[in-house]
Enzyme design. Structure first.
Site, mmCIF file in Angstrom:
data_model
loop_
_atom_site.group_PDB
_atom_site.id
_atom_site.type_symbol
_atom_site.label_atom_id
_atom_site.label_comp_id
_atom_site.label_asym_id
_atom_site.label_seq_id
_atom_site.Cartn_x
_atom_site.Cartn_y
_atom_site.Cartn_z
ATOM 1 N N ASP A 89 -0.141 -10.206 5.759
ATOM 2 C CA ASP A 89 -0.443 -10.154 7.198
ATOM 3 C C ASP A 89 -1.399 -11.244 7.651
ATOM 4 O O ASP A 89 -1.379 -11.655 8.802
ATOM 5 C CB ASP A 89 -0.945 -8.753 7.620
ATOM 6 C CG ASP A 89 -2.357 -8.419 7.144
ATOM 7 O OD1 ASP A 89 -2.844 -9.038 6.177
ATOM 8 O OD2 ASP A 89 -2.978 -7.507 7.751
ATOM 9 N N TYR A 94 -3.490 4.030 2.056
ATOM 10 C CA TYR A 94 -3.818 4.145 3.483
ATOM 11 C C TYR A 94 -3.482 5.531 4.023
ATOM 12 O O TYR A 94 -2.919 5.659 5.095
ATOM 13 C CB TYR A 94 -3.085 3.031 4.266
ATOM 14 C CG TYR A 94 -3.709 1.666 3.999
ATOM 15 C CD1 TYR A 94 -4.792 1.234 4.750
ATOM 16 C CD2 TYR A 94 -3.252 0.857 2.972
ATOM 17 C CE1 TYR A 94 -5.401 0.011 4.490
ATOM 18 C CE2 TYR A 94 -3.857 -0.364 2.703
ATOM 19 C CZ TYR A 94 -4.930 -0.777 3.469
ATOM 20 O OH TYR A 94 -5.545 -1.981 3.216
ATOM 21 N N GLU A 98 -8.181 -0.872 -1.851
ATOM 22 C CA GLU A 98 -8.047 -0.982 -0.393
ATOM 23 C C GLU A 98 -7.921 0.409 0.199
ATOM 24 O O GLU A 98 -7.135 1.224 -0.305
ATOM 25 C CB GLU A 98 -6.790 -1.771 0.009
ATOM 26 C CG GLU A 98 -6.913 -3.255 -0.156
ATOM 27 C CD GLU A 98 -5.686 -4.021 0.376
ATOM 28 O OE1 GLU A 98 -4.954 -3.478 1.229
ATOM 29 O OE2 GLU A 98 -5.480 -5.150 -0.089
ATOM 30 N N GLU A 157 -0.351 -5.965 -4.460
ATOM 31 C CA GLU A 157 0.782 -5.180 -3.981
ATOM 32 C C GLU A 157 2.136 -5.757 -4.341
ATOM 33 O O GLU A 157 3.009 -5.907 -3.472
ATOM 34 C CB GLU A 157 0.666 -4.944 -2.467
ATOM 35 C CG GLU A 157 -0.612 -4.200 -2.111
ATOM 36 C CD GLU A 157 -0.598 -3.597 -0.705
ATOM 37 O OE1 GLU A 157 0.257 -4.003 0.105
ATOM 38 O OE2 GLU A 157 -1.432 -2.719 -0.443
HETATM 39 C C1 GCB Z 1 -2.403 -4.016 2.623
HETATM 40 C C2 GCB Z 1 -2.585 -5.434 2.213
HETATM 41 C C3 GCB Z 1 -3.578 -6.172 3.071
HETATM 42 C C4 GCB Z 1 -3.358 -5.807 4.529
HETATM 43 C C5 GCB Z 1 -3.586 -4.321 4.672
HETATM 44 C C6 GCB Z 1 -3.382 -3.811 6.120
HETATM 45 O O1 GCB Z 1 -1.944 -3.192 1.894
HETATM 46 O O2 GCB Z 1 -2.926 -5.567 0.858
HETATM 47 O O3 GCB Z 1 -3.436 -7.546 2.864
HETATM 48 O O4 GCB Z 1 -4.163 -6.530 5.399
HETATM 49 O O5 GCB Z 1 -2.695 -3.619 3.870
HETATM 50 O O6 GCB Z 1 -4.347 -3.741 6.853
HETATM 51 O O7 GCB Z 1 -2.258 -3.515 6.463
#
Ligand code: GCB
Length: 595
Positions: free
Chosen positions: A160, A465, A501, A410
């Site tokens: 991203d 997430y 993350e 990832e």
């Molecule tokens: C992820 C990625 C990271 C993104 C993040 C997001 O899993 O590793 O590079 O910025 O999610 O905020 O979507």
């Protein structure tokens, strides 16, 4: 390749500043080595994209040209003269007066050229550097170039963050003696109160080597002779997280009795070990607190900036963070040196982000192509990845702050072909550096029952997430999902686990009494929820939040002026969660809460 340093036998000129600049245009064929007839000037170090008010430059796909005149110091006659670029994103081509002297693929690592035969001491030359920002399925990171209905070339990629390009780090001209040290490796161990220092030096030309170990006051505490060997430091001061102590291996190359080259290599005496579900630094269990970061600031893009470096580390200290991951590419060497000096622990990541076509399929709804196949990530991708790992380990192996290599972010570790792709890369990393654990950051599609590579690695680093991409707005449910999955990983592998993350986009100034995504309260509660879960699972050895600060993202993604998962804004103002993190992390000193 040694980092350039001024010593009694080496001199250095920094070539940063304003360079003539232009993107490759139709009327100017590539490669362009004549005088660049452009009125544009670009600052180095900085990405070029945001410096100009021009969509054509910002969105350009292909070569761009930087040019300047360089004068070689008069006194360098008889020395070798070397040009070094700390990075050129993603491919660089260097011309001295129209002659190609170096080219390099891989945007985040240094390369250099011996230009002695092309220049004269006291003379000047025209230096032209081409940089190419193209990403394909055979580069690290990968990407795709297409031509749209209007005939424009478009770059897409599977990460991203914005694909900033240019000369984002310093450019140097330096001199070295003909007989000299060309590589220095230091590996340390601890025996009671003695620091054991194994070293190996490569020398160009016929020279003998002697080494002296100096403490931080410059006092000699050990010495040895020979290009490789072991020296011992009695009553060694250890390099510890939050309490850095650096020694210098003073390398001297001799011809007869004459010292012809001097090179100081800093190092720290410390050990790293994974034992059961523990991550040990100097034999003591360590708990990571901190962030995934980015090299990202307004206008400079990925340009290195010492003021941001100082300020970011001040904020890490303020909030009680003891570590970060160089997501999603190797950072500037200035950052690594600073971490060494200030006792911040680093997980050093390659630029292998986006080896995962499942993620894009998830976002676009297009049919899923296999990630690992001759048409997608293939043998050439793997070869580029291997070369990148070699260069990263060579650059960063002497940094005591680096405690683990993260070889991919990832990847499609749940897909067929992942094991065949990754096993040789894990073996390569361990052969290059048997002293550090190796990890990858696992995507949420890779679950305990379908991930194909987790057993190859030393630490389970997970990007999750729950409460954001899954179960958004319902933190109670998210907590159940998260804990359920984490307990499965712990039961299956019994390895140390680190949440690499977890984060929620947050608009500073947006408030709510409900579980309302984007509000400052939601980010705070989302993080608190995760911490409750980590504290209940003994295998957890750390937490690194996504992200330290808001950062710019690519145009083709649904974001509001970038990714807003920062605990700090892009200009480094704290969001509400910063204060609750500070309360959690203050005083932990690398221990798990409650431990
Ligand atoms: C992820 C990625 C990271 C993104 C993040 C997001 O899993 O590793 O590079 O910025 O999610 O905020 O979507």
């Amino acid at each position: 390749m040694l980092k350039p340093q001024a010593t009694a036998t080496r001199e250095i000129v920094n070539l940063d500043g304003l360079w003539r600049f232009d993107i490759a245009r139709e009327e100017r064929p590539t490669p362009w080595t004549g005088v660049l007839d452009s009125t544009l000037e670009a600052a180095v170090p900085a990405s070029y994209n945001d410096q100009f008010v021009s969509a054509e430059i910002r969105d350009h796909v292909g070569w761009a040209w930087y040019q300047r005149m360089v004068r070689v110091p008069r006194g360098w006659h008889g020395d070798r003269i070397v040009l070094r670029l700390d990075s050129a994103t993603h491919e660089g081509a260097v011309y001295v007066d129209g002659t190609l002297v170096a080219s390099h693929v891989g945007g985040y690592l240094p390369f250099e050229a011996d230009i002695t035969d092309h220049v004269t001491a006291g003379g000047q030359f025209q230096l032209t550097v081409g940089v190419n920002n193209e990403l394909t399925n055979e580069t690290i990171p990968p990407g795709t170039i297409s031509v749209d209905m209007k005939g424009r070339r478009k770059q897409t990629y599977l990460h991203d963050f914005y694909n900033y390009a240019g000369l984002a780090r310093s450019v140097w001209l330096y001199s070295v003696p003909t007989v000299r040290a060309t590589a220095v490796e230091v590996v340390t161990g601890i025996d009671g109160t003695t620091g054991v220092v194994d070293y190996a030096i490569q020398v160009e030309g016929a020279g003998d080597v002697r080494v002296r170990v100096l403490d931080q006051q410059g006092v000699e505490v050990a010495a040895g002779v020979g290009a490789s060997g072991r020296v011992e430091v009695t009553d060694a001061r250890l390099w510890n997280p939050g309490a850095a102590y650096l020694y210098t291996l003073q390398v001297e190359v001799l011809v007869g009795d004459e010292v012809v080259d001097v090179y100081p290599q800093t190092f720290g005496i410390r050990t790293i070990e994974v034992r059961g579900a523990e991550f040990l630094i100097n034999g003591t269990p360590f708990y990571f607190t901190g962030f995934g970061k980015h090299e990202d600031t307004a206008i400079r893009g990925k340009g290195h900036d010492d003021a941001y470096l100082v300020h970011d580390f001040q904020l890490l200290e303020w909030i009680g963070a003891n570590s970060f991951r160089t997501s999603h590419y190797p950072y500037a060497e200035e950052v690594m040196d600073f971490a060494d000096r200030h006792g911040i622990v680093v997980i050093d990541e390659t630029a292998a982000v986006g080896l995962n076509l499942g993620v894009s399929a998830g976002l676009t709804g297009e049919p899923n192509k296999p990630t690992f196949s001759p048409e997608t990530c293939n043998d050439a991708t793997q070869a580029a990845h291997a070369q990148h790992i070699r260069e990263l380990v060579a650059r960063d192996r002497n940094h005591p702050s680096v405690v683990m290599w993260c070889i991919a972010n990832e990847p499609a570790s749940n897909e067929d072909g992942a094991r065949e792709y990754f096993e040789p890369l894990v073996n390569l990393t361990k052969a290059l550096d048997p002293t550090r654990p190796v990890c990858y950051a696992a995507v949420m599609f890779a679950q305990p029952d379908n991930d194909k590579i987790a057993d190859l690695f030393d630490v389970l680093c997970l990007n999750r997430y729950y409460g954001w991409y899954v179960g958004v707005g319902d933190l109670e449910l998210a907590e159940m999902y998260l804990e359920g999955e984490m307990r499965q990983w712990a039961a299956k592998y019994g390895k140390p686990m680190l949440m690499a993350e977890y984060g929620a986009d947050t608009m500073p100034g947006l408030h709510s009494v409900w579980d309302m995504p984007w509000s400052e309260e939601y980010q705070r509660d989302y993080l608190d929820m995760h911490h409750r879960v980590f504290d209940r699972i003994p295998e957890f050895v750390g937490e690194q939040i996504w992200n330290f600060a808001d950062f710019q993202t690519t145009n083709g993604i649904h974001r509001v002026d970038g990714n807003k998962k920062g605990v700090f804004t892009r200009d480094r103002k704290p969001k509400a969660a910063a204060h609750t993190l500070r309360a959690r992390w203050a005083g932990l000193e690398g221990r798990k809460p409650g431990a």
